[in-house]
Design an enzyme around this catalytic site. Sequence first.
Site, short mmCIF file in Angstrom:
data_model
loop_
_atom_site.label_atom_id
_atom_site.label_comp_id
_atom_site.label_asym_id
_atom_site.label_seq_id
_atom_site.Cartn_x
_atom_site.Cartn_y
_atom_site.Cartn_z
N ASP A 152 7.46 3.03 -2.60
CA ASP A 152 7.68 4.07 -1.59
C ASP A 152 9.14 4.16 -1.18
OD1 ASP A 152 7.62 1.58 -0.34
OD2 ASP A 152 6.08 2.10 1.13
N LYS A 156 0.82 -1.20 0.00
CA LYS A 156 0.00 0.00 0.00
C LYS A 156 0.85 1.25 0.00
CE LYS A 156 -3.16 -2.34 3.16
NZ LYS A 156 -3.57 -2.41 4.55
N GLY A 157 2.08 1.13 0.44
CA GLY A 157 2.92 2.28 0.75
C GLY A 157 3.08 3.31 -0.36
N ASP A 198 14.72 -0.67 0.58
CA ASP A 198 15.51 -0.90 1.79
C ASP A 198 16.54 -1.99 1.47
OD1 ASP A 198 16.17 -0.83 4.51
OD2 ASP A 198 14.56 -2.16 5.11
N ARG A 206 0.08 6.47 7.81
CA ARG A 206 0.12 6.62 6.35
C ARG A 206 -0.40 7.98 5.89
NH1 ARG A 206 1.26 1.59 4.02
NH2 ARG A 206 0.36 -0.22 5.02
N PHE A 266 13.90 4.31 10.50
CA PHE A 266 12.57 3.87 10.11
C PHE A 266 11.65 5.07 9.94
CE2 PHE A 266 8.40 1.95 10.39
CZ PHE A 266 8.58 0.87 9.54
N VAL A 267 11.11 5.23 8.72
CA VAL A 267 10.30 6.41 8.42
C VAL A 267 8.82 6.04 8.21
CG1 VAL A 267 12.17 7.80 7.48
CG2 VAL A 267 10.94 6.26 5.96
N LYS A 276 17.34 3.55 0.89
CA LYS A 276 18.29 3.36 2.00
C LYS A 276 19.42 2.49 1.48
CE LYS A 276 14.96 3.01 5.81
NZ LYS A 276 14.40 2.02 6.76
P1 5GP Z 1 12.92 -4.21 1.09
O1 5GP Z 1 12.46 -5.49 0.48
O2 5GP Z 1 13.59 -3.26 0.13
O3 5GP Z 1 13.77 -4.47 2.30
O4 5GP Z 1 11.65 -3.53 1.70
C1 5GP Z 1 10.83 -2.70 1.01
C2 5GP Z 1 9.56 -2.45 1.79
O5 5GP Z 1 9.81 -2.45 3.20
C3 5GP Z 1 9.01 -1.09 1.49
O6 5GP Z 1 8.14 -1.14 0.40
C4 5GP Z 1 8.30 -0.75 2.78
O7 5GP Z 1 7.01 -1.31 2.77
C5 5GP Z 1 9.12 -1.44 3.85
N1 5GP Z 1 10.07 -0.51 4.47
C6 5GP Z 1 11.41 -0.48 4.35
N2 5GP Z 1 11.95 0.53 5.08
C7 5GP Z 1 10.91 1.15 5.66
C8 5GP Z 1 10.79 2.29 6.51
O8 5GP Z 1 11.75 2.97 6.91
N3 5GP Z 1 9.53 2.64 6.88
C9 5GP Z 1 8.42 1.95 6.48
N4 5GP Z 1 7.26 2.38 6.92
N5 5GP Z 1 8.48 0.88 5.69
C10 5GP Z 1 9.72 0.49 5.28
#
Ligand code: 5GP
Length: 179
Positions: free
Chosen positions: A99, A42-43, A102, A164, A151-152, A130
């Site tokens: 969004d 949803k982000g 990470d 959100r 963490f944002v 990140k």
């Molecule tokens: P990845 O697979 O790149 O580790 O994670 C991506 C997903 O993790 C993003 O779409 C998001 O939903 C969540 N995520 C990663 N870092 C953050 C953060 O700092 N805040 C929030 N709210 N979600 C995050």
Amino acid sequence: MDLVKVEVLFDRATLKEKVAELGKQISRDYQGRELLVVGILKGAFVFMADLIREMNVPVELDFMDVSSYGLSTSSSGEVRIVKDLEYSIKDRDVLIVEDIVDTGLTLKYISEVLKNRNPRSIKIACLLDKPSRRKADIYPDYVGYSIPDKFVVGYGLDYAEQYRHYPAVCVLKPAVYEN
Ligand code: 5GP
């Protein structure tokens, strides 16, 4: 906004300017083409809604939902499609809108699944990145801001489905999830 729990990182006006800049850049790159914009739920929905209104090329929309963190703030590395696309992406120019990147594991999985469906091209736009946390070789084509490992929340991003609707991107104070 509950300022006891968050610190503002990018306010509404700052985000508006950045998103307009990204929209212009994307429009320049896709002049004369038609884009299928794929939002990752949803982000990404707030960023996507603003971004498409800054674009001046023909755009169609679709959405995908994948399993995410749930109540935790770190990636499990496990990705599962919860809702697939409605339309075929064969021979389409696809722009994935996310969004935040990470570890990159989510986008790695999604982009591999989509590449196998033979789009004409596939690119990634994310509001936040990140890079210090990366575990997969994912390099977004359009990035709003690179941020440190914090963490944002806000502007579509949640913690346990909250925050959100905040118009700004904020850092969630660790006390909120350490309790
Ligand atoms: P990845 O697979 O790149 O580790 O994670 C991506 C997903 O993790 C993003 O779409 C998001 O939903 C969540 N995520 C990663 N870092 C953050 C953060 O700092 N805040 C929030 N709210 N979600 C995050």
